[in-house]
Design a protein around this motif. Structure first.
Motif, short mmCIF file in Angstrom:
data_model
loop_
_atom_site.label_atom_id
_atom_site.label_comp_id
_atom_site.label_asym_id
_atom_site.label_seq_id
_atom_site.Cartn_x
_atom_site.Cartn_y
_atom_site.Cartn_z
N MET A 1 0.98 -1.08 -0.05
CA MET A 1 0.09 0.24 0.01
C MET A 1 0.56 1.48 0.02
N PRO A 2 1.53 1.80 0.84
CA PRO A 2 1.93 1.22 2.11
C PRO A 2 1.37 1.89 3.21
N ALA A 3 0.49 0.69 3.93
CA ALA A 3 0.14 1.08 5.43
C ALA A 3 0.44 0.67 6.71
N LEU A 4 0.05 1.17 7.78
CA LEU A 4 0.71 0.06 9.12
C LEU A 4 -0.45 0.03 9.63
N ALA A 5 -0.98 -1.43 10.86
CA ALA A 5 -1.67 -1.43 10.72
C ALA A 5 -1.63 -2.26 12.27
N ILE A 6 -2.59 -1.94 13.04
CA ILE A 6 -3.10 -2.38 14.44
C ILE A 6 -4.06 -3.68 14.37
N TYR A 7 -4.65 -4.79 15.10
CA TYR A 7 -5.80 -5.25 14.98
C TYR A 7 -6.56 -5.29 16.04
N PHE A 8 -7.96 -6.18 17.14
CA PHE A 8 -8.19 -6.34 17.71
C PHE A 8 -9.67 -7.04 17.47
N ASN A 9 -10.26 -7.39 18.14
CA ASN A 9 -11.62 -8.20 17.95
C ASN A 9 -13.00 -7.15 19.30
N ASP A 10 -13.89 -6.85 18.66
CA ASP A 10 -14.94 -6.87 19.38
C ASP A 10 -15.57 -7.64 19.89
N PRO A 11 -16.69 -7.68 20.63
CA PRO A 11 -17.24 -8.87 21.72
C PRO A 11 -17.92 -10.11 20.78
N ASP A 12 -17.93 -9.73 19.90
CA ASP A 12 -18.98 -10.77 18.99
C ASP A 12 -17.99 -11.19 18.03
N GLY A 13 -16.61 -10.93 17.49
CA GLY A 13 -15.86 -11.95 17.31
C GLY A 13 -15.21 -10.68 15.38
N ASN A 14 -16.02 -9.35 15.76
CA ASN A 14 -15.58 -9.40 14.42
C ASN A 14 -14.74 -7.99 14.68
N GLN A 15 -13.55 -8.82 13.44
CA GLN A 15 -12.33 -8.34 13.61
C GLN A 15 -12.06 -6.77 13.17
N LEU A 16 -11.46 -5.85 13.90
CA LEU A 16 -11.90 -4.64 14.25
C LEU A 16 -9.78 -4.38 13.09
N GLU A 17 -9.77 -3.15 13.26
CA GLU A 17 -8.81 -2.78 12.78
C GLU A 17 -8.12 -1.13 12.72
N PHE A 18 -6.96 -0.98 13.55
CA PHE A 18 -6.54 1.45 12.68
C PHE A 18 -5.86 0.58 11.95
N ILE A 19 -5.65 1.64 10.76
CA ILE A 19 -4.92 1.71 10.17
C ILE A 19 -4.50 2.58 9.75
N ALA A 20 -3.45 3.21 8.85
CA ALA A 20 -2.92 4.26 8.17
C ALA A 20 -1.74 4.20 7.35
N VAL A 21 -2.46 5.12 6.25
CA VAL A 21 -1.60 4.53 5.15
C VAL A 21 -0.62 5.85 5.35
N LEU A 22 0.64 5.16 4.94
CA LEU A 22 1.65 5.79 4.63
C LEU A 22 2.10 6.74 3.53
N GLU A 23 2.86 7.60 3.41
CA GLU A 23 3.65 8.26 2.42
C GLU A 23 4.40 7.08 2.22
N GLY A 24 4.29 7.90 0.38
CA GLY A 24 5.43 6.72 -0.57
C GLY A 24 4.79 5.96 -1.29
N GLU A 25 5.90 5.49 -2.44
CA GLU A 25 5.33 4.30 -2.94
C GLU A 25 5.34 3.02 -2.42
N GLY A 26 4.02 1.81 -2.61
CA GLY A 26 4.65 0.76 -1.91
C GLY A 26 5.18 -0.25 -2.72
N LYS A 27 5.81 -1.22 -1.96
CA LYS A 27 7.00 -2.32 -2.52
C LYS A 27 6.34 -3.42 -2.14
N PRO A 28 5.49 -4.05 -2.97
CA PRO A 28 5.18 -5.41 -2.98
C PRO A 28 5.80 -6.82 -2.49
N GLU A 29 7.17 -6.42 -2.79
CA GLU A 29 7.68 -7.55 -2.67
C GLU A 29 8.35 -7.71 -1.07
N LEU A 30 8.05 -6.50 -0.93
CA LEU A 30 8.40 -7.06 0.66
C LEU A 30 7.38 -7.38 1.52
#
Length: 148
Positions: A107-136
């Motif tokens: 993307m690039p983007a930075l993320a961390i995950y957690f679940n709600d009480p029903d198991g829905n998968q939630l995420e905090f995400i921030a798109v980072l500056e710069g070009e993506g590097k899919p190979e990484l």
């Protein structure tokens, strides 16, 4: 024509519990309760920017995934503490037992995950500056910084 995603809806097993979780624990704001159906709408962000619909579903609950926009600084410096202070278990995309936020290099983007009480998968995400590097692939923020 399309300028963004305005709302999403998820199923929850107990509407009152879910409303408490999303408003009291995560800080979303109450918007509307539909008295004809078991649904509550919550505001995400300021000024009615985004909306989350919570639908009570007692059987055959189908957990979903969605991400909250956050800042790089908040994810790196505060997200894990924020979640742990609320008795939520943060985890990264790799589910490697650590709570280190990870970068999706494509993307690039930075993320961390957690679940709600029903198991829905939630995420905090921030798109980072710069070009993506899919190979990484997916890597730590520290490793990402070595490649930019």
């Amino acid at each position: 024509m399309i300028k963004g995603l305005y709302e999403t809806h998820i199923e929850v097993s107990d509407l009152e519990n879910a409303v408490s979780f999303y408003t009291e624990v995560l800080g979303l704001k109450f918007a509307h309760r539909d008295e004809t159906r078991q649904i509550v709408f919550l505001w995400i962000g300021e000024g009615k920017e985004f909306m989350l619909g919570l639908w009570e579903q007692k059987e055959n609950l189908q957990p979903r995934h969605f991400a909250f926009t956050s800042s790089k600084e908040d994810i790196l410096n505060y997200s894990v503490k924020f979640l742990e202070e609320r008795a939520l278990k943060p985890y990264n995309f790799l589910k490697d037992g650590t709570v280190q936020p990870m970068v999706f290099a494509w993307m690039p983007a930075l993320a961390i995950y957690f679940n709600d009480p029903d198991g829905n998968q939630l995420e905090f995400i921030a798109v980072l500056e710069g070009e993506g590097k899919p190979e990484l692939g997916v890597l730590s923020y520290e490793e990402w910084m070595k490649h930019i």
